[in-house]
Scaffold this active site. Structure first.
Site, PDB file in Angstrom:
ATOM      1  N   GLU A 160       0.824  -1.212   0.000  1.00  0.00           N
ATOM      2  CA  GLU A 160       0.000   0.000   0.000  1.00  0.00           C
ATOM      3  C   GLU A 160       0.855   1.257   0.000  1.00  0.00           C
ATOM      4  O   GLU A 160       2.028   1.227   0.331  1.00  0.00           O
ATOM      5  CB  GLU A 160      -0.916   0.018   1.225  1.00  0.00           C
ATOM      6  CG  GLU A 160      -0.256  -0.337   2.543  1.00  0.00           C
ATOM      7  CD  GLU A 160       0.890   0.533   2.966  1.00  0.00           C
ATOM      8  OE1 GLU A 160       0.744   1.780   2.878  1.00  0.00           O
ATOM      9  OE2 GLU A 160       1.938   0.004   3.374  1.00  0.00           O
ATOM     10  N   GLU A 301       4.716  -0.049   0.730  1.00  0.00           N
ATOM     11  CA  GLU A 301       4.711  -0.222  -0.724  1.00  0.00           C
ATOM     12  C   GLU A 301       4.697  -1.690  -1.163  1.00  0.00           C
ATOM     13  O   GLU A 301       4.653  -1.979  -2.348  1.00  0.00           O
ATOM     14  CB  GLU A 301       5.923   0.459  -1.402  1.00  0.00           C
ATOM     15  CG  GLU A 301       6.036   1.946  -1.183  1.00  0.00           C
ATOM     16  CD  GLU A 301       7.257   2.538  -1.880  1.00  0.00           C
ATOM     17  OE1 GLU A 301       7.861   1.856  -2.747  1.00  0.00           O
ATOM     18  OE2 GLU A 301       7.625   3.679  -1.572  1.00  0.00           O
TER      19      GLU A 301
END
Length: 329
Positions: A160, A301
């Site tokens: 994310e 990420e």
């Protein structure tokens, strides 16, 4: 399952001391059981990164970073210039970026744009999202898993990007695990003491909710769009028997939501690493997951997942290709 038992027995028959590959032997056995194969593999592997903004980050109460960074990092990831992009490329991992709710629209053409809204609402004032939007975000995540599996992916990682989402994750973890806010709140991307104290107070406030809320109700109250999408991603992948490798603390929070909605999805989860964020400890303990790596990572990420996949790939290859002790005779 017979596949898992066979894999574990074969590890003991390889040209090495029994158990000498440590926890990797159990993990590979688990993968064999999930994928119903005697020759387990993590390929083809893919990682989906969901991005979204949070109303709580509109001011500098919990983070000094402007919300525009979420959109900018999404575009950079799609362009191959973010950490997750470079690590995925180095390790032959397909990467997909999905925008579920940035303040500003992303511009890179390779991003899957499913913006449900321009960020969630400020949870200090009102619910983060409507029930309809929570369900919509879950469906976006589920559709992403379906698309990757239909494309051939058989091992999925999740990550994310979202300014302010460590605050949201800490609140979800505090509520579900019943741990004090101070115990599960970290410094996120790095904040000074004054902001950190305020962040702990905010997490305590927004996680003080009625008992026994279900997963959708928690998403409504706390958020965020990317957390909901990751939960939907986990639920759909697990329903297809496909393993999901979690990244850091925000993905851990999404996994808690998924398990709240469907307990059985827990058996399809793997933890790539032990995030430097303290909430990860509580979440992984609750999920009964042991992290593969412990490198002090706190980037998000999906980078932890991208770093763990080559280790799992190598462990699977060892099981499938090493000589047997019996070959020495």
């Amino acid at each position: 399952t017979e596949y898992e038992l066979t894999a574990r027995k074969k590890f003991d028959q390889l040209v090495k001391p029994p158990g000498s590959l440590g926890k990797l032997e159990n993990i590979v056995g688990k993968i064999a059981g999930m994928r119903k194969t005697y020759k387990p593999s993590v390929d083809p592997a893919a990682i989906a990164v969901f991005i979204g903004d949070h109303g709580i980050a509109a001011d500098d109460s919990v983070t000094p970073w402007p919300q525009i960074i979420t959109k900018q990092m999404g575009d950079l990831a799609a362009a191959g210039q973010a950490a997750i992009s470079t690590i995925s490329a180095a390790n032959d991992i397909y990467l997909e970026i999905v925008n579920v709710g940035t303040i500003e629209p992303t511009t890179h053409p390779d991003i899957y744009s499913h913006r449900i809204g321009a960020g969630t609402k400020d949870v200090r004032i009102e619910n983060a999202m409507s029930r309809e939007d929570a369900i919509h975000a879950l469906e976006v995540g589920a559709q992403t898993a379906e698309r990757l599996i239909a494309g051939g992916s058989r091992f999925l990682g999740v990550g994310e990007i979202g300014i302010g989402n460590t605050t949201i994750a800490a609140a979800i973890i505090s509520y579900i695990t019943n741990k004090p806010a101070a115990e599960v709140t970290g410094r996120g991307s790095g904040i000074p003491d004054e902001t950190f104290i305020r962040k702990q107070e905010i997490v305590a406030k927004i996680s003080n909710l009625p008992a026994n809320l279900d997963g959708i109700e928690i998403l409504e109250r706390i958020g965020g769009f990317e957390v909901a999408a990751m939960a939907g991603f986990i639920l759909r992948a697990s329903s297809e028997g496909v393993p999901v490798l979690l990244d850091g603390v925000i993905t851990n929070a999404a996994a808690l939501i998924a398990v709240r909605l469907k307990e059985s999805c827990k058996i399809f989860l793997f933890a790539s690493h032990n995030s430097a964020e303290p909430g990860a400890i509580a979440a992984l303990e609750y999920l009964n997951l042991e992290p593969i790596l412990d490198l002090g990572l706190r980037l998000g990420e999906g980078t932890g997942a991208a770093l763990a996949i080559p280790i799992l790939r190598a462990a699977c290859h060892a099981l499938n290709e090493m000589a047997l002790l019996s070959d020495l005779n």
